[in-house]
Design a protein around this motif. Structure first.
Motif, PDB file in Angstrom:
ATOM      1  N   GLY A  71       0.805  -1.217   0.000  1.00 29.05           N
ATOM      2  CA  GLY A  71       0.000   0.000   0.000  1.00 29.05           C
ATOM      3  C   GLY A  71       0.840   1.269   0.000  1.00 29.05           C
ATOM      4  N   PRO A  72       0.214   2.414  -0.270  1.00 30.59           N
ATOM      5  CA  PRO A  72       0.956   3.677  -0.450  1.00 30.59           C
ATOM      6  C   PRO A  72       1.625   4.185   0.818  1.00 30.59           C
ATOM      7  CG  PRO A  72      -1.420   4.071  -0.441  1.00 30.59           C
ATOM      8  CD  PRO A  72      -1.242   2.590  -0.496  1.00 30.59           C
ATOM      9  N   TRP A  73       1.186   3.747   1.989  1.00 28.97           N
ATOM     10  CA  TRP A  73       1.761   4.243   3.239  1.00 28.97           C
ATOM     11  C   TRP A  73       2.618   3.209   3.957  1.00 28.97           C
ATOM     12  CZ3 TRP A  73      -3.006   6.925   5.981  1.00 28.97           C
ATOM     13  CH2 TRP A  73      -3.340   8.095   5.270  1.00 28.97           C
ATOM     14  N   HIS A  74       3.047   2.170   3.278  1.00 27.56           N
ATOM     15  CA  HIS A  74       3.710   1.084   4.004  1.00 27.56           C
ATOM     16  C   HIS A  74       5.044   1.512   4.613  1.00 27.56           C
ATOM     17  CE1 HIS A  74       5.883   0.626   0.174  1.00 27.56           C
ATOM     18  NE2 HIS A  74       6.785  -0.071   0.846  1.00 27.56           N
ATOM     19  N   THR A  75       5.639   2.594   4.135  1.00 31.75           N
ATOM     20  CA  THR A  75       6.894   3.072   4.730  1.00 31.75           C
ATOM     21  C   THR A  75       6.667   4.205   5.733  1.00 31.75           C
ATOM     22  OG1 THR A  75       7.265   4.650   2.920  1.00 31.75           O
ATOM     23  CG2 THR A  75       8.212   2.438   2.674  1.00 31.75           C
ATOM     24  N   ARG A  76       5.429   4.536   6.015  1.00 29.92           N
ATOM     25  CA  ARG A  76       5.139   5.656   6.919  1.00 29.92           C
ATOM     26  C   ARG A  76       5.436   5.272   8.369  1.00 29.92           C
ATOM     27  NH1 ARG A  76      -0.239   9.509   6.819  1.00 29.92           N
ATOM     28  NH2 ARG A  76       0.794  10.184   4.892  1.00 29.92           N
ATOM     29  N   ARG A  77       5.953   6.252   9.114  1.00 30.69           N
ATOM     30  CA  ARG A  77       6.201   6.054  10.542  1.00 30.69           C
ATOM     31  C   ARG A  77       4.877   5.992  11.291  1.00 30.69           C
ATOM     32  NH1 ARG A  77       9.663   9.815   8.507  1.00 30.69           N
ATOM     33  NH2 ARG A  77      11.910   9.434   8.783  1.00 30.69           N
ATOM     34  N   GLY A  78       4.857   5.188  12.354  1.00 31.44           N
ATOM     35  CA  GLY A  78       3.628   5.110  13.130  1.00 31.44           C
ATOM     36  C   GLY A  78       3.853   4.449  14.478  1.00 31.44           C
ATOM     37  N   PHE A  79       2.949   4.724  15.399  1.00 35.67           N
ATOM     38  CA  PHE A  79       2.967   4.155  16.740  1.00 35.67           C
ATOM     39  C   PHE A  79       1.539   3.755  17.098  1.00 35.67           C
ATOM     40  CE2 PHE A  79       6.516   7.069  16.391  1.00 35.67           C
ATOM     41  CZ  PHE A  79       7.564   6.386  16.983  1.00 35.67           C
ATOM     42  N   ASP A  80       1.400   3.003  18.186  1.00 30.35           N
ATOM     43  CA  ASP A  80       0.091   2.511  18.600  1.00 30.35           C
ATOM     44  C   ASP A  80      -0.933   3.634  18.687  1.00 30.35           C
ATOM     45  OD1 ASP A  80      -2.071   1.890  20.533  1.00 30.35           O
ATOM     46  OD2 ASP A  80      -1.039  -0.002  20.835  1.00 30.35           O
ATOM     47  N   SER A  81      -0.629   4.694  19.415  1.00 25.31           N
ATOM     48  CA  SER A  81      -1.596   5.777  19.616  1.00 25.31           C
ATOM     49  C   SER A  81      -1.975   6.453  18.301  1.00 25.31           C
ATOM     50  CB  SER A  81      -1.023   6.815  20.584  1.00 25.31           C
ATOM     51  OG  SER A  81       0.196   7.347  20.100  1.00 25.31           O
ATOM     52  N   VAL A  82      -1.043   6.494  17.370  1.00 26.70           N
ATOM     53  CA  VAL A  82      -1.303   7.092  16.061  1.00 26.70           C
ATOM     54  C   VAL A  82      -2.201   6.177  15.233  1.00 26.70           C
ATOM     55  CG1 VAL A  82      -0.211   7.859  13.916  1.00 26.70           C
ATOM     56  CG2 VAL A  82       0.884   8.357  16.110  1.00 26.70           C
ATOM     57  N   LEU A  83      -1.930   4.886  15.264  1.00 31.50           N
ATOM     58  CA  LEU A  83      -2.753   3.939  14.503  1.00 31.50           C
ATOM     59  C   LEU A  83      -4.177   3.876  15.042  1.00 31.50           C
ATOM     60  CD1 LEU A  83      -1.917   2.096  12.074  1.00 31.50           C
ATOM     61  CD2 LEU A  83      -0.012   3.150  13.275  1.00 31.50           C
ATOM     62  N   GLN A  84      -4.358   4.069  16.337  1.00 30.54           N
ATOM     63  CA  GLN A  84      -5.717   4.103  16.884  1.00 30.54           C
ATOM     64  C   GLN A  84      -6.541   5.216  16.241  1.00 30.54           C
ATOM     65  OE1 GLN A  84      -6.285   3.883  21.165  1.00 30.54           O
ATOM     66  NE2 GLN A  84      -4.270   2.950  21.438  1.00 30.54           N
ATOM     67  N   VAL A  85      -5.898   6.355  16.028  1.00 29.63           N
ATOM     68  CA  VAL A  85      -6.582   7.506  15.423  1.00 29.63           C
ATOM     69  C   VAL A  85      -6.805   7.274  13.930  1.00 29.63           C
ATOM     70  CG1 VAL A  85      -6.297   9.954  14.848  1.00 29.63           C
ATOM     71  CG2 VAL A  85      -5.785   9.141  17.161  1.00 29.63           C
TER      72      VAL A  85
END
Length: 459
Positions: free
Chosen positions: A306-320
Motif C-alpha cells: 500500500g501507499p503508506w507502508h513506509t510511513r512512521r507510526g505508533f500505537d496511539s497514532v494507529l488508533q486515530v
C-alpha cells in the motif's frame, strides 16, 4: 470474542497447532472499551505461551486475565525513585479546522518536524492554536513529509475505503516466507529457551514486548540501539531480562561487530520501517547471506503493502488513523478522540511476534527450513476491528488480587506485577535486571567470557 481471536491467530500461525498443550485461564477482565481489547490481549499472550510450551516440552499453560491486562501497561512500581513521564509534553490530540489530529512527538526529530511545519515553539497552547488553521489531512501530510508522525482522525468506514486500509485488510495477520538453510545450530530447548540467541533491533513498544517474553523464559536477548536513542520512562519496562548495547551502523567498526552478532544469532527481531535496514546495507538478502539459518521476524506500523507502508507510526497514532478512536468517541458520547484503555496494538502485536518466533523455531527443528515472518500494528488493529464493536460496558471496580514481586533495577528497588503466564506452574526467570540502553557490551556473553573483552560497548 476470545474464541474468534484465538481462531484467527491459530490460522495465521499455520495449520499445525500446539496440540497437547492444556490452557488454564483464571481471573477476570476489568477494562472497559467499545472494542474487545482484553480478549485480544488474552488471545495473543496465550498464543505465545502455547507456542513456547510446545517448543520446550511443557504440557500446561496458565494465564491470568487481570494480570494480562496489567502487563499491557506499566508493570513496575518504583520504591524511593520515580519514572519519568514517557510522553513528550506536546504529544497528543489537537483540533484542526475540520476535525482532530494526533501528533506523536516523543522522538526529538519528530517533535522538531511538527514544530517546523506549524511554526511554533514546543508549547501545547501554541501548537493547539496553530493546528486550528489547518485541515487535518493537509497537516497530516505536511508533518509526515517533514519526517514527523501525525494522523488525522477518520472513522472505521473511511479507513476501510482508504487504499492503505484496503491493503492492510488484504494482508495476512502474519506473513510467512520459508528459506533453505545450510545448518540449524539450535539449542536443545529442554524446558526453556536457554542457549537461544535473539538479536533485538526494536523500539517502542511491540518489538520489546516480544523479546521481553522470550528473555523471561530463558533466551539470551541482546538489544542494540543507536547512539542517541532514548525512551524516557520506558527503559525499566522493556529491558528486564535483556542486555542492552549500542552500535552505530554507519560506523565501519560497529558494522563489523553487528555482522558478527548477526552471524551468531538464532533469531533477529527488528522494527525498522520497511526499507530502512535496506538503506543501511542490510536488506533481507544480505541478512540471510550473513546468517543463512536465521529466523527473521519484523514489524512495521502501516503494513507491508500500500501507499503508506513506509510511513512512521505508533500505537496511539494507529488508533486515530484506523477509526478506533473515532468509533469509541462516537459510542461513548465524548467530545474528543477516545483511546483504547491500553495500547493493545503494541502489546498484542508483540506477543504475536513472540509466537511467530517460537512457531518458526518449532518448524526449523522439524524441517530444517528457517522462516521469516512479518507483522504490523495496522493489521493487528484490523483484527481488533473485525472482532466487532459494542456499547461501552462499565464494569464494576473489584478487588482482584494481584501479586507484586520485589525486584532490583539499575535505578533502585522496585516491585513488579507478577507475569500472567506460567508453564507447568513456573513463571519467567529474568536473567538480567532492568538497566539503561547501551549499558552492556555488544557481544554475546559467552564470547565475552571466552576472549576476555574488557569495558563497555561504545555509547
Amino acid at each position: 470474542m476470545y474464541e474468534f481471536y484465538d481462531r484467527e491467530i491459530t490460522y495465521s500461525l499455520g495449520a499445525e497447532q500446539a496440540s497437547g498443550v492444556k490452557t488454564v485461564l483464571s481471573g477476570s477482565f476489568s477494562l472497559s472499551s467499545v472494542f474487545t481489547v482484553s480478549e485480544l490481549a488474552m488471545a495473543t499472550i496465550v498464543a505465545a505461551a502455547k507456542e513456547l510450551a510446545a517448543l520446550v516440552g511443557k504440557t500446561t499453560v496458565s494465564v491470568d486475565r487481570f494480570a494480562t491486562e496489567l502487563w499491557c501497561s506499566s508493570t513496575i512500581r518504583p520504591e524511593g525513585w520515580a519514572l519519568p513521564n514517557p510522553w513528550d509534553p506536546v504529544a497528543g490530540n489537537y483540533r484542526t479546522a475540520d476535525g482532530w489530529i494526533r501528533l506523536h512527538t516523543n522522538v526529538p526529530a519528530h517533535l522538531a518536524a511538527a514544530l517546523r511545519v506549524l511554526g511554533t515553539k514546543p508549547e501545547r497552547s501554541q501548537v493547539a492554536a496553530a493546528t486550528l488553521a489547518w485541515s487535518g489531512r493537509e497537516l497530516e501530510q505536511a508533518v509526515n513529509d517533514a519526517g514527523g508522525v501525525a494522523a488525522h482522525m477518520v472513522g472505521l468506514s473511511e479507513w476501510a475505503a482508504h487504499p492503505q486500509g484496503e491493503a492492510v485488510a488484504a494482508e495476512p495477520l502474519i506473513s510467512w516466507s520459508p528459506h533453505h538453510a545450510t545448518s540449524t545450530r539450535l539449542p536443545s530447548f529442554q524446558g526453556n529457551l536457554c542457549g537461544l540467541r535473539v538479536l533485538d533491533l526494536t523500539r517502542v513498544l511491540a518489538g520489546p514486548v516480544a523479546t521481553r517474553f522470550l528473555a523471561g523464559f530463558g533466551a539470551e536477548v541482546l538489544r542494540i540501539d543507536p547512539p542517541d536513542w532514548a525512551e524516557d520512562g520506558l527503559e525499566p519496562e522493556v529491558t528486564i531480562g535483556k542486555r542492552c548495547a549500542g552500535l552505530d551502523l554507519r560506523n565501519p567498526e560497529d558494522r563489523d561487530r553487528f555482522e558478527m552478532l548477526l552471524a551468531q544469532a538464532h533469531v533477529l527481531v527488528h522494527g525498522y520501517r520497511p526499507g530502512a535496514l535496506d538503506g543501511l546495507g542490510y536488506d533481507a538478502m544480505r541478512r540471510r547471506q550473513i546468517n543463512p539459518s536465521l529466523v527473521d521476524v519484523s514489524l512495521s506500523a502501516y503494513g507491508w503493502t500500500g501507499p503508506w507502508h513506509t510511513r512512521r507510526g505508533f500505537d496511539s497514532v494507529l488508533q486515530v488513523k484506523t477509526g478506533l478512536a473515532q468509533e469509541a468517541m462516537h459510542r461513548t458520547g465524548a467530545n474528543c478522540p477516545v483511546a483504547l484503555p491500553v495500547q493493545v496494538l503494541d502489546h498484542g502485536t508483540g506477543y504475536l511476534m513472540a509466537a511467530a518466533v517460537l512457531r518458526a523455531l518449532r518448524l526449523l527443528v522439524t524441517d530444517g527450513k528457517p522462516r521469516s515472518a512479518r507483522l504490523s500494528l495496522a493489521r493487528t488493529a484490523q483484527l481488533l476491528i473485525e472482532g466487532g464493536v459494542r456499547d461501552t460496558i462499565i464494569k464494576p471496580t473489584h478487588n482482584t488480587h494481584i501479586t507484586c514481586l520485589p525486584e532490583t533495577t539499575h535505578w533502585g528497588p522496585a516491585r513488579r506485577i507478577d507475569f500472567p503466564v506460567k508453564l507447568d506452574c513456573e513463571g519467567p526467570r529474568w536473567r538480567y535486571q532492568a538497566a539503561p540502553f547501551r549499558s552492556a557490551q555488544a557481544y554475546w556473553p559467552d564470547d565475552v567470557n571466552r576472549i576476555g573483552i574488557p569495558g563497555r560497548s561504545k555509547p
